[in-house]
Design a protein around this motif. Structure first.
Motif: not given
Length: 86
Positions: A5-9, A47-48, A53-54
């Motif tokens: 999640f941190s990387s994605a953020f 979509a990604m 976000y979700r």
């Protein structure tokens, strides 16, 4: 999983900083003088971003984290959601 999640953020934050529309009024980007941002994202990118976000909103939502203050993180996510147009 926190690392994911941190990387994605940070990935979606970098996308937001490089693809957001800019106001013709420079520093005045809020209020009635801002220009509505037309999305420059493709359908798959949107979509990604929505998926990111979700996931992040579930992680940082204040109701799901009664033991820590996640207000600032959630406010940033909501701001980015508006800028991304998702």
């Amino acid at each position: 999983q926190n690392y994911i999640f941190s990387s994605a953020f940070f990935y979606i934050l970098s996308l937001a900083l490089t693809k957001t529309s800019h106001s013709t009024y420079g520093q005045y980007t809020s209020g009635s003088y801002s220009i509505s941002s037309a999305s420059t994202y493709t359908g798959s990118e949107r979509a990604m971003l929505k998926e990111f976000y979700r996931g992040l909103s579930k992680k940082y939502h204040p109701d799901l984290n009664p033991d820590r203050d996640t207000t600032a993180a959630m406010q940033l996510l909501n701001k980015l959601k508006g800028e991304w147009g998702i």
